[in-house]
Design a protein around this motif. Structure first.
Motif, PDB file in Angstrom:
ATOM      1  N   ALA A  68       0.821  -1.217   0.000  1.00  0.00           N
ATOM      2  CA  ALA A  68       0.000   0.000   0.000  1.00  0.00           C
ATOM      3  C   ALA A  68       0.852   1.263   0.000  1.00  0.00           C
ATOM      4  O   ALA A  68       0.485   2.257  -0.631  1.00  0.00           O
ATOM      5  N   GLU A  69       1.980   1.238   0.675  1.00  0.00           N
ATOM      6  CA  GLU A  69       2.839   2.424   0.738  1.00  0.00           C
ATOM      7  C   GLU A  69       3.486   2.727  -0.603  1.00  0.00           C
ATOM      8  O   GLU A  69       3.704   3.893  -0.943  1.00  0.00           O
ATOM      9  N   ALA A  70       3.775   1.688  -1.375  1.00  0.00           N
ATOM     10  CA  ALA A  70       4.405   1.872  -2.679  1.00  0.00           C
ATOM     11  C   ALA A  70       3.389   2.208  -3.770  1.00  0.00           C
ATOM     12  O   ALA A  70       3.760   2.702  -4.832  1.00  0.00           O
ATOM     13  N   ARG A  71       2.116   1.939  -3.528  1.00  0.00           N
ATOM     14  CA  ARG A  71       1.070   2.150  -4.538  1.00  0.00           C
ATOM     15  C   ARG A  71       0.008   3.131  -4.030  1.00  0.00           C
ATOM     16  O   ARG A  71      -1.189   2.872  -4.101  1.00  0.00           O
ATOM     17  N   LEU A  72       0.455   4.276  -3.511  1.00  0.00           N
ATOM     18  CA  LEU A  72      -0.459   5.241  -2.892  1.00  0.00           C
ATOM     19  C   LEU A  72      -1.529   5.749  -3.846  1.00  0.00           C
ATOM     20  O   LEU A  72      -2.674   5.974  -3.431  1.00  0.00           O
ATOM     21  N   GLU A  73      -1.200   5.922  -5.118  1.00  0.00           N
ATOM     22  CA  GLU A  73      -2.209   6.389  -6.077  1.00  0.00           C
ATOM     23  C   GLU A  73      -3.365   5.395  -6.171  1.00  0.00           C
ATOM     24  O   GLU A  73      -4.531   5.775  -6.134  1.00  0.00           O
TER      25      GLU A  73
END
Length: 117
Positions: A68-73
């Motif tokens: 989730a942190e790497a794919r915030l969009e």
């Protein structure tokens, strides 16, 4: 598992649909279990085990773990507010179930029944 309305990922028919490009991995032939996790989330580890076990039991079902942190969009687009959040997709990438928190194995199996049935 409960279906929740999200903004920004709807197809023409109004359904939420996600692609391999959205998720960064291949979708299952019959269904996909998508888990949104964070590095220090203890329930995420247990959820990962449950989903991997269920995916291994049902042919054509894939399990994808999204950081989730790497794919915030993507997290914002789908309205993911906590981890773990699990989405159950049908063969076409349509979200048929959504749950926040660690799911029970029986609930995941029941949700898969709706996705593949």
């Amino acid at each position: 598992m409960r279906v929740r309305s999200e903004d920004g990922a709807r197809s023409e028919d109004g359904a939420i649909r996600l692609s391999e490009a959205d998720l960064g991995g291949p979708l299952g032939e019959r269904a996909t279990l998508v888990q949104f996790s964070t590095a220090f989330c203890q329930p995420c580890r247990a959820t990962r085990r449950v989903l991997a076990e269920v995916a291994g039991m049902v042919e054509g079902v894939a399990h994808l773990d999204v950081d989730a942190e790497a794919r915030l969009e993507l997290v914002r687009r789908l309205g993911i507010a906590r981890t773990p959040t699990v989405l159950v997709l049908d063969a076409g990438g349509r979200v048929v179930r959504r749950a926040a928190g660690m799911p029970r194995r029986a609930d995941v199996i029941a949700a898969l029944g709706r996705a593949v049935g």
